[in-house]
Design an enzyme around this catalytic site. Structure first.
Site, PDB file in Angstrom:
ATOM      1  N   ARG A 205       0.842  -1.208   0.000  1.00  0.00           N
ATOM      2  CA  ARG A 205       0.000   0.000   0.000  1.00  0.00           C
ATOM      3  C   ARG A 205       0.878   1.260   0.000  1.00  0.00           C
ATOM      4  O   ARG A 205       0.618   2.217  -0.744  1.00  0.00           O
ATOM      5  CB  ARG A 205      -0.901  -0.032   1.238  1.00  0.00           C
ATOM      6  CG  ARG A 205      -1.713   1.213   1.471  1.00  0.00           C
ATOM      7  CD  ARG A 205      -2.581   1.018   2.703  1.00  0.00           C
ATOM      8  NE  ARG A 205      -3.344   2.178   3.063  1.00  0.00           N
ATOM      9  CZ  ARG A 205      -2.914   3.120   3.896  1.00  0.00           C
ATOM     10  NH1 ARG A 205      -1.708   3.041   4.429  1.00  0.00           N
ATOM     11  NH2 ARG A 205      -3.702   4.142   4.194  1.00  0.00           N
ATOM     12  N   ALA A 206       1.924   1.238   0.838  1.00  0.00           N
ATOM     13  CA  ALA A 206       2.788   2.410   0.937  1.00  0.00           C
ATOM     14  C   ALA A 206       3.508   2.675  -0.387  1.00  0.00           C
ATOM     15  O   ALA A 206       3.594   3.816  -0.841  1.00  0.00           O
ATOM     16  CB  ALA A 206       3.802   2.207   2.063  1.00  0.00           C
TER      17      ALA A 206
ATOM     18  N   ASP B  88      11.242 -14.057  10.219  1.00  0.00           N
ATOM     19  CA  ASP B  88      12.444 -14.597  10.868  1.00  0.00           C
ATOM     20  C   ASP B  88      13.367 -13.520  11.455  1.00  0.00           C
ATOM     21  O   ASP B  88      14.233 -13.831  12.265  1.00  0.00           O
ATOM     22  CB  ASP B  88      13.245 -15.460   9.884  1.00  0.00           C
ATOM     23  CG  ASP B  88      12.407 -16.598   9.303  1.00  0.00           C
ATOM     24  OD1 ASP B  88      11.397 -16.963   9.927  1.00  0.00           O
ATOM     25  OD2 ASP B  88      12.759 -17.111   8.216  1.00  0.00           O
TER      26      ASP B  88
ATOM     27  N   ARG C 278      -0.442 -21.799  28.552  1.00  0.00           N
ATOM     28  CA  ARG C 278      -0.132 -21.667  29.986  1.00  0.00           C
ATOM     29  C   ARG C 278      -1.338 -22.046  30.865  1.00  0.00           C
ATOM     30  O   ARG C 278      -1.169 -22.649  31.925  1.00  0.00           O
ATOM     31  CB  ARG C 278       0.265 -20.217  30.251  1.00  0.00           C
ATOM     32  CG  ARG C 278       0.783 -19.917  31.616  1.00  0.00           C
ATOM     33  CD  ARG C 278       0.986 -18.425  31.691  1.00  0.00           C
ATOM     34  NE  ARG C 278       2.280 -18.019  31.169  1.00  0.00           N
ATOM     35  CZ  ARG C 278       3.395 -18.011  31.903  1.00  0.00           C
ATOM     36  NH1 ARG C 278       3.361 -18.399  33.152  1.00  0.00           N
ATOM     37  NH2 ARG C 278       4.526 -17.605  31.395  1.00  0.00           N
TER      38      ARG C 278
ATOM     39  N   MET D 107       8.634 -21.061  14.626  1.00  0.00           N
ATOM     40  CA  MET D 107       9.364 -20.939  13.358  1.00  0.00           C
ATOM     41  C   MET D 107      10.583 -20.008  13.501  1.00  0.00           C
ATOM     42  O   MET D 107      10.884 -19.532  14.586  1.00  0.00           O
ATOM     43  CB  MET D 107       8.434 -20.391  12.284  1.00  0.00           C
ATOM     44  CG  MET D 107       7.509 -21.411  11.695  1.00  0.00           C
ATOM     45  SD  MET D 107       6.553 -20.619  10.383  1.00  0.00           S
ATOM     46  CE  MET D 107       5.817 -22.052   9.634  1.00  0.00           C
TER      47      MET D 107
ATOM     48  N   ARG E  94      13.237 -20.522  10.868  1.00  0.00           N
ATOM     49  CA  ARG E  94      14.257 -21.150  10.023  1.00  0.00           C
ATOM     50  C   ARG E  94      15.533 -21.325  10.847  1.00  0.00           C
ATOM     51  O   ARG E  94      15.463 -21.936  11.899  1.00  0.00           O
ATOM     52  CB  ARG E  94      14.495 -20.306   8.779  1.00  0.00           C
ATOM     53  CG  ARG E  94      14.708 -21.115   7.529  1.00  0.00           C
ATOM     54  CD  ARG E  94      14.905 -20.213   6.339  1.00  0.00           C
ATOM     55  NE  ARG E  94      13.653 -19.756   5.783  1.00  0.00           N
ATOM     56  CZ  ARG E  94      12.933 -20.425   4.888  1.00  0.00           C
ATOM     57  NH1 ARG E  94      13.368 -21.573   4.432  1.00  0.00           N
ATOM     58  NH2 ARG E  94      11.812 -19.944   4.425  1.00  0.00           N
TER      59      ARG E  94
ATOM     60  N   GLY F 205       7.252 -15.283  29.179  1.00  0.00           N
ATOM     61  CA  GLY F 205       7.745 -15.826  30.453  1.00  0.00           C
ATOM     62  C   GLY F 205       8.051 -17.316  30.391  1.00  0.00           C
ATOM     63  O   GLY F 205       7.826 -18.041  31.370  1.00  0.00           O
TER      64      GLY F 205
ATOM     65  N   LYS G 244       6.480 -24.165  41.419  1.00  0.00           N
ATOM     66  CA  LYS G 244       5.977 -23.803  40.081  1.00  0.00           C
ATOM     67  C   LYS G 244       4.994 -24.859  39.620  1.00  0.00           C
ATOM     68  O   LYS G 244       5.246 -26.061  39.782  1.00  0.00           O
ATOM     69  CB  LYS G 244       7.134 -23.707  39.077  1.00  0.00           C
ATOM     70  CG  LYS G 244       7.780 -22.354  39.034  1.00  0.00           C
ATOM     71  CD  LYS G 244       8.559 -22.159  37.735  1.00  0.00           C
ATOM     72  CE  LYS G 244       9.192 -20.781  37.709  1.00  0.00           C
ATOM     73  NZ  LYS G 244       9.760 -20.429  36.434  1.00  0.00           N
TER      74      LYS G 244
ATOM     75  N   ARG H  17       3.788 -32.327  27.137  1.00  0.00           N
ATOM     76  CA  ARG H  17       3.009 -32.208  25.901  1.00  0.00           C
ATOM     77  C   ARG H  17       3.768 -31.309  24.916  1.00  0.00           C
ATOM     78  O   ARG H  17       4.563 -30.470  25.324  1.00  0.00           O
ATOM     79  CB  ARG H  17       1.645 -31.565  26.156  1.00  0.00           C
ATOM     80  CG  ARG H  17       0.710 -32.399  27.016  1.00  0.00           C
ATOM     81  CD  ARG H  17       0.174 -33.591  26.224  1.00  0.00           C
ATOM     82  NE  ARG H  17      -0.893 -34.267  26.937  1.00  0.00           N
ATOM     83  CZ  ARG H  17      -0.748 -35.084  27.969  1.00  0.00           C
ATOM     84  NH1 ARG H  17       0.457 -35.352  28.444  1.00  0.00           N
ATOM     85  NH2 ARG H  17      -1.787 -35.652  28.541  1.00  0.00           N
TER      86      ARG H  17
END
Ligand code: F6P
Length: 304
Positions: A6-7, A112, A139, A154, A156, A170, A198, A228
């Site tokens: 757009r710019a 990236d 969380r 991701m 790479r 965190g 924790k 998991r």
């Protein structure tokens, strides 16, 4: 990327230039897939993810024949200057086009954030926010079930997304390709965390550092913790771009037009310390981006 398109379109038309949009990147340049762009072509896109011009991997652009074919398209359309929005591979293609006499300016766009000579690339901030949001959601289950979650992101070969999202979310441990890690230390950290009460552990793994599935298997083999895996995949890349990304893309797109108008090319525009700066493609491609190790150290201290 839409905000950058757009710019470019609006800034160029503002200055009385004609704009042609090449579809699917270098693929469209080889096969003559393009459209004339008007002010209205870029209406209602600033808030959309992806790119209205589409994108494609074009390995054939590595072949000189394909690049010569693209030269025909550039000549027949009367293109005087080309703005390439993309990452490392796109800029390598731009260098080859420059050798053929095409004036090219680059706008760094990749989640990236692995392009040197710019503090940020377009899409990175949105990806970091998407991942942070995902960590928040994971969380809830991690805490309720008192589980370990290994989340793969991701990037790479770059660990920027993992680093920034890990700090913002965190995460207890962040595994990055830039910083060697010892899984036994990661496990020890988790054990210390459990001892002091924790309820969960979130380990963020950059895809360039390790496979989340393998890390989870190793943790399972060494502990009796409930582990998991969540691989975020392309969820990271889509969705509404952040305001930061839209502003960055608007500034870089407009700056690219200004560079071409002033006769400068063979370079990319970037955001360096808040200022827009141009750097030769050859320099940007040869420069190694300085990884912010201090942020990694901070994240490690804060997740104690
Ligand atoms: O370079 C951007 C990126 O999203 C990387 O982080 C990732 O490894 C890759 O592209 C995924 O590529 P594809 O969409 O072709 O699977």
């Amino acid at each position: 990327m839409n905000a950058a398109i757009r710019a470019v379109v609006r800034k160029a038309i503002y200055h009385g230039l004609e704009v042609i949009g090449i579809q699917r990147g270098y693929h469209g340049l080889i096969y003559g897939e393009y459209e004339k762009m008007h002010l209205g072509s870029v209406a209602d896109i600033i808030h959309r993810g992806g790119t209205v011009l589409r994108t494609a991997r074009a390995p054939e652009f590595l072949e000189p024949e394909s690049r010569n074919q693209s030269l025909q398209v550039i000549r027949e359309t009367g293109i005087d200057g080309l703005i390439v929005i993309g990452g490392d591979g796109s800029f390598r293609g731009a260098v080859e086009l420059e050798k053929l006499g095409v004036a090219v300016v680059g706008v760094p766009g990749t989640i990236d954030n692995d392009i040197a000579c710019t503090d940020y690339t377009i899409g990175f901030d949105t990806a970091v926010n998407n991942v942070t949001d995902a960590i928040n959601k994971v969380r809830d289950t991690a805490t309720s079930h008192e589980r370990v979650y290994v989340i793969e992101v991701m990037g790479r070969t770059s660990g920027y997304i993992a680093l920034k999202a890990g700090l913002a979310g965190g995460a207890e441990s962040i595994l990055l390709p830039e910083i060697p890690f010892d899984l036994q230390e990661v496990i020890e950290r988790m054990r210390r965390g459990v001892k002091r009460g924790k309820l969960h552990s979130i380990i963020l793994v950059a895809e360039g550092a390790a496979s989340a599935l393998e890390i989870a298997e190793e943790i399972k083999a060494c502990t009796n913790m409930d582990v998991r895996v969540t691989i975020l995949g392309h969820l990271q890349r889509g969705g509404t771009p952040t305001a930061f990304d839209r502003i960055l893309a608007s500034r870089l797109g407009a700056a690219a037009v200004d560079l071409l108008r002033s006769g400068q090319h063979g370079c990319m525009v970037g955001l360096v310390g808040g200022e827009i700066k141009a750097t030769a493609f050859t320099k940007a491609l040869a420069t190694e981006k300085t990884f912010p190790k201090e942020l990694y150290e901070l994240a490690t201290i804060l997740a104690i």
